[in-house]
Design a protein around this motif. Structure first.
Motif, PDB file in Angstrom:
ATOM      1  N   GLU A 181       1.225   5.795   8.748  1.00 12.54           N
ATOM      2  CA  GLU A 181       0.792   4.398   8.822  1.00 12.54           C
ATOM      3  C   GLU A 181       0.820   3.741   7.441  1.00 12.54           C
ATOM      4  OE1 GLU A 181      -3.265   1.927   9.746  1.00 12.54           O
ATOM      5  OE2 GLU A 181      -2.863   3.699  10.979  1.00 12.54           O
ATOM      6  N   ILE A 182       0.371   4.464   6.424  1.00  9.21           N
ATOM      7  CA  ILE A 182       0.383   3.928   5.062  1.00  9.21           C
ATOM      8  C   ILE A 182       1.817   3.661   4.616  1.00  9.21           C
ATOM      9  CG2 ILE A 182      -0.069   4.457   2.631  1.00  9.21           C
ATOM     10  CD1 ILE A 182      -2.523   6.084   3.652  1.00  9.21           C
ATOM     11  N   GLU A 183       2.716   4.592   4.905  1.00 10.88           N
ATOM     12  CA  GLU A 183       4.119   4.403   4.533  1.00 10.88           C
ATOM     13  C   GLU A 183       4.695   3.162   5.202  1.00 10.88           C
ATOM     14  OE1 GLU A 183       5.939   8.121   5.543  1.00 10.88           O
ATOM     15  OE2 GLU A 183       5.033   9.148   3.837  1.00 10.88           O
ATOM     16  N   ALA A 184       4.353   2.958   6.465  1.00 10.29           N
ATOM     17  CA  ALA A 184       4.841   1.778   7.187  1.00 10.29           C
ATOM     18  C   ALA A 184       4.273   0.492   6.582  1.00 10.29           C
ATOM     19  CB  ALA A 184       4.482   1.877   8.670  1.00 10.29           C
ATOM     20  N   ARG A 185       2.979   0.501   6.270  1.00 13.42           N
ATOM     21  CA  ARG A 185       2.356  -0.684   5.663  1.00 13.42           C
ATOM     22  C   ARG A 185       2.949  -0.969   4.288  1.00 13.42           C
ATOM     23  NH1 ARG A 185      -4.121  -0.808   6.290  1.00 13.42           N
ATOM     24  NH2 ARG A 185      -3.843  -2.887   5.442  1.00 13.42           N
ATOM     25  N   ALA A 186       3.139   0.077   3.509  1.00 14.34           N
ATOM     26  CA  ALA A 186       3.690  -0.094   2.164  1.00 14.34           C
ATOM     27  C   ALA A 186       5.116  -0.628   2.235  1.00 14.34           C
ATOM     28  CB  ALA A 186       3.645   1.219   1.400  1.00 14.34           C
ATOM     29  N   ALA A 187       5.889  -0.162   3.216  1.00 15.50           N
ATOM     30  CA  ALA A 187       7.263  -0.640   3.371  1.00 15.50           C
ATOM     31  C   ALA A 187       7.288  -2.122   3.721  1.00 15.50           C
ATOM     32  CB  ALA A 187       7.984   0.177   4.443  1.00 15.50           C
ATOM     33  N   SER A 188       6.315  -2.561   4.507  1.00 21.36           N
ATOM     34  CA  SER A 188       6.286  -3.977   4.895  1.00 21.36           C
ATOM     35  C   SER A 188       5.847  -4.859   3.729  1.00 21.36           C
ATOM     36  CB  SER A 188       5.372  -4.197   6.094  1.00 21.36           C
ATOM     37  OG  SER A 188       4.022  -4.042   5.723  1.00 21.36           O
ATOM     38  N   LEU A 189       5.207  -4.257   2.729  1.00 22.58           N
ATOM     39  CA  LEU A 189       4.765  -5.012   1.557  1.00 22.58           C
ATOM     40  C   LEU A 189       5.753  -4.932   0.401  1.00 22.58           C
ATOM     41  CD1 LEU A 189       0.998  -3.976   1.486  1.00 22.58           C
ATOM     42  CD2 LEU A 189       1.975  -6.104   2.323  1.00 22.58           C
ATOM     43  N   ALA A 190       6.883  -4.239   0.622  1.00 23.61           N
ATOM     44  CA  ALA A 190       7.871  -4.083  -0.448  1.00 23.61           C
ATOM     45  C   ALA A 190       8.376  -5.452  -0.878  1.00 23.61           C
ATOM     46  CB  ALA A 190       9.023  -3.213   0.043  1.00 23.61           C
ATOM     47  N   PRO A 191       8.609  -5.623  -2.168  1.00 20.73           N
ATOM     48  CA  PRO A 191       9.087  -6.915  -2.640  1.00 20.73           C
ATOM     49  C   PRO A 191      10.465  -7.216  -2.071  1.00 20.73           C
ATOM     50  CG  PRO A 191       9.192  -5.285  -4.396  1.00 20.73           C
ATOM     51  CD  PRO A 191       8.504  -4.643  -3.228  1.00 20.73           C
ATOM     52  N   PRO A 192      10.763  -8.493  -1.846  1.00 21.13           N
ATOM     53  CA  PRO A 192      12.076  -8.844  -1.310  1.00 21.13           C
ATOM     54  C   PRO A 192      13.162  -8.501  -2.331  1.00 21.13           C
ATOM     55  CG  PRO A 192      10.871 -10.796  -1.960  1.00 21.13           C
ATOM     56  CD  PRO A 192       9.934  -9.631  -2.113  1.00 21.13           C
ATOM     57  N   THR A 193      14.368  -8.358  -1.815  1.00 19.71           N
ATOM     58  CA  THR A 193      15.479  -8.070  -2.717  1.00 19.71           C
ATOM     59  C   THR A 193      15.741  -9.295  -3.581  1.00 19.71           C
ATOM     60  OG1 THR A 193      17.030  -8.783  -1.025  1.00 19.71           O
ATOM     61  CG2 THR A 193      16.565  -6.423  -1.157  1.00 19.71           C
ATOM     62  N   TYR A 244      -9.655   3.502   0.379  1.00 22.51           N
ATOM     63  CA  TYR A 244      -8.520   3.145  -0.479  1.00 22.51           C
ATOM     64  C   TYR A 244      -7.522   2.266   0.269  1.00 22.51           C
ATOM     65  CZ  TYR A 244      -9.676   6.509  -4.226  1.00 22.51           C
ATOM     66  OH  TYR A 244     -10.259   7.181  -5.267  1.00 22.51           O
ATOM     67  N   VAL A 245      -7.245   2.592   1.518  1.00 19.32           N
ATOM     68  CA  VAL A 245      -6.308   1.788   2.310  1.00 19.32           C
ATOM     69  C   VAL A 245      -6.834   0.370   2.453  1.00 19.32           C
ATOM     70  CG1 VAL A 245      -5.308   1.453   4.605  1.00 19.32           C
ATOM     71  CG2 VAL A 245      -5.257   3.722   3.542  1.00 19.32           C
ATOM     72  N   GLN A 246      -8.112   0.239   2.797  1.00 25.68           N
ATOM     73  CA  GLN A 246      -8.690  -1.099   2.979  1.00 25.68           C
ATOM     74  C   GLN A 246      -8.689  -1.896   1.684  1.00 25.68           C
ATOM     75  OE1 GLN A 246     -12.485  -0.894   4.940  1.00 25.68           O
ATOM     76  NE2 GLN A 246     -11.605  -0.158   6.839  1.00 25.68           N
ATOM     77  N   LEU A 247      -8.753  -1.195   0.559  1.00 22.90           N
ATOM     78  CA  LEU A 247      -8.727  -1.875  -0.739  1.00 22.90           C
ATOM     79  C   LEU A 247      -7.298  -2.109  -1.230  1.00 22.90           C
ATOM     80  CD1 LEU A 247     -11.641   0.093  -2.421  1.00 22.90           C
ATOM     81  CD2 LEU A 247     -11.666  -2.324  -1.745  1.00 22.90           C
ATOM     82  N   GLY A 248      -6.310  -1.662  -0.445  1.00 24.15           N
ATOM     83  CA  GLY A 248      -4.910  -1.844  -0.823  1.00 24.15           C
ATOM     84  C   GLY A 248      -4.432  -0.844  -1.867  1.00 24.15           C
ATOM     85  N   GLN A 249      -5.192   0.200  -2.103  1.00 24.63           N
ATOM     86  CA  GLN A 249      -4.824   1.219  -3.086  1.00 24.63           C
ATOM     87  C   GLN A 249      -4.100   2.364  -2.368  1.00 24.63           C
ATOM     88  OE1 GLN A 249      -8.239   2.280  -5.479  1.00 24.63           O
ATOM     89  NE2 GLN A 249      -8.816   0.145  -5.751  1.00 24.63           N
ATOM     90  N   PHE A 250      -2.875   2.048  -1.940  1.00 26.10           N
ATOM     91  CA  PHE A 250      -2.126   2.973  -1.095  1.00 26.10           C
ATOM     92  C   PHE A 250      -1.796   4.290  -1.788  1.00 26.10           C
ATOM     93  CE2 PHE A 250      -0.804  -1.225   0.777  1.00 26.10           C
ATOM     94  CZ  PHE A 250      -1.616  -1.119   1.884  1.00 26.10           C
ATOM     95  N   SER A 251      -1.454   4.252  -3.063  1.00 28.47           N
ATOM     96  CA  SER A 251      -1.098   5.506  -3.745  1.00 28.47           C
ATOM     97  C   SER A 251      -2.306   6.442  -3.811  1.00 28.47           C
ATOM     98  CB  SER A 251      -0.526   5.240  -5.134  1.00 28.47           C
ATOM     99  OG  SER A 251      -1.450   4.545  -5.934  1.00 28.47           O
ATOM    100  N   SER A 252      -3.487   5.899  -4.045  1.00 27.95           N
ATOM    101  CA  SER A 252      -4.695   6.735  -4.061  1.00 27.95           C
ATOM    102  C   SER A 252      -4.987   7.297  -2.667  1.00 27.95           C
ATOM    103  CB  SER A 252      -5.892   5.925  -4.558  1.00 27.95           C
ATOM    104  OG  SER A 252      -5.704   5.547  -5.901  1.00 27.95           O
ATOM    105  N   ALA A 253      -4.774   6.481  -1.656  1.00 29.91           N
ATOM    106  CA  ALA A 253      -4.978   6.954  -0.275  1.00 29.91           C
ATOM    107  C   ALA A 253      -4.004   8.072   0.053  1.00 29.91           C
ATOM    108  CB  ALA A 253      -4.813   5.794   0.700  1.00 29.91           C
TER     109      ALA A 253
END
Length: 123
Positions: free
Chosen positions: A95-107, A63-72
């Motif tokens: 690690e997932i939380e950190a990756r997801a935070a870096s992908l957060a949309p800009p303000t 799931y992580v490799q597929l970008g499906q963070f919530s499922s992971a």
């Protein structure tokens, strides 16, 4: 392993064949989380808890490799419900939380974030 004792010998043999077949599929297609889910279910029916957890981690990594963070995250949280001290699952969640935070949309942009183009009469 109580679940395995309620199965007939033919059911156990069938589950073993299922495991063998889906392990081959999972080896050749490690991101095929549907096959991994079937594999995890077969291990669970046989009462093989260690294999269930290992397979759940494989599913979560797919799931992580597929970008499906919530499922992971859900997969790792289900592992932690069964094994609260699983450091590998805890580290993966961080690690997932950190990756997801870096992908957060800009303000969103504000009025002061840009300068409008000047328009006016041309000479």
């Amino acid at each position: 392993m109580a679940a395995a004792t309620t199965l007939s010998q033919s059911e156990v043999a069938q589950l073993m064949q299922t495991i063998e077949m889906f392990e081959v599929i999972a080896q050749s297609q490690p991101l095929d989380y549907q096959s991994l889910e079937i594999l995890k279910e077969a291990y669970a029916k046989l009462g093989q808890e260690e294999q269930v957890i290992k397979t759940a981690k494989r599913i979560a990594r797919a799931y992580v490799q597929l970008g499906q963070f919530s499922s992971a995250i859900l997969e790792y949280e289900s592992i932690l419900q069964r094994h609260p001290d699983d450091e590998e699952a805890r580290a993966a969640l961080r690690e997932i939380e950190a990756r997801a935070a870096s992908l957060a949309p800009p303000t969103p942009a504000t009025d002061t974030d840009f300068t409008p183009a000047k328009s006016g009469p041309r000479p």
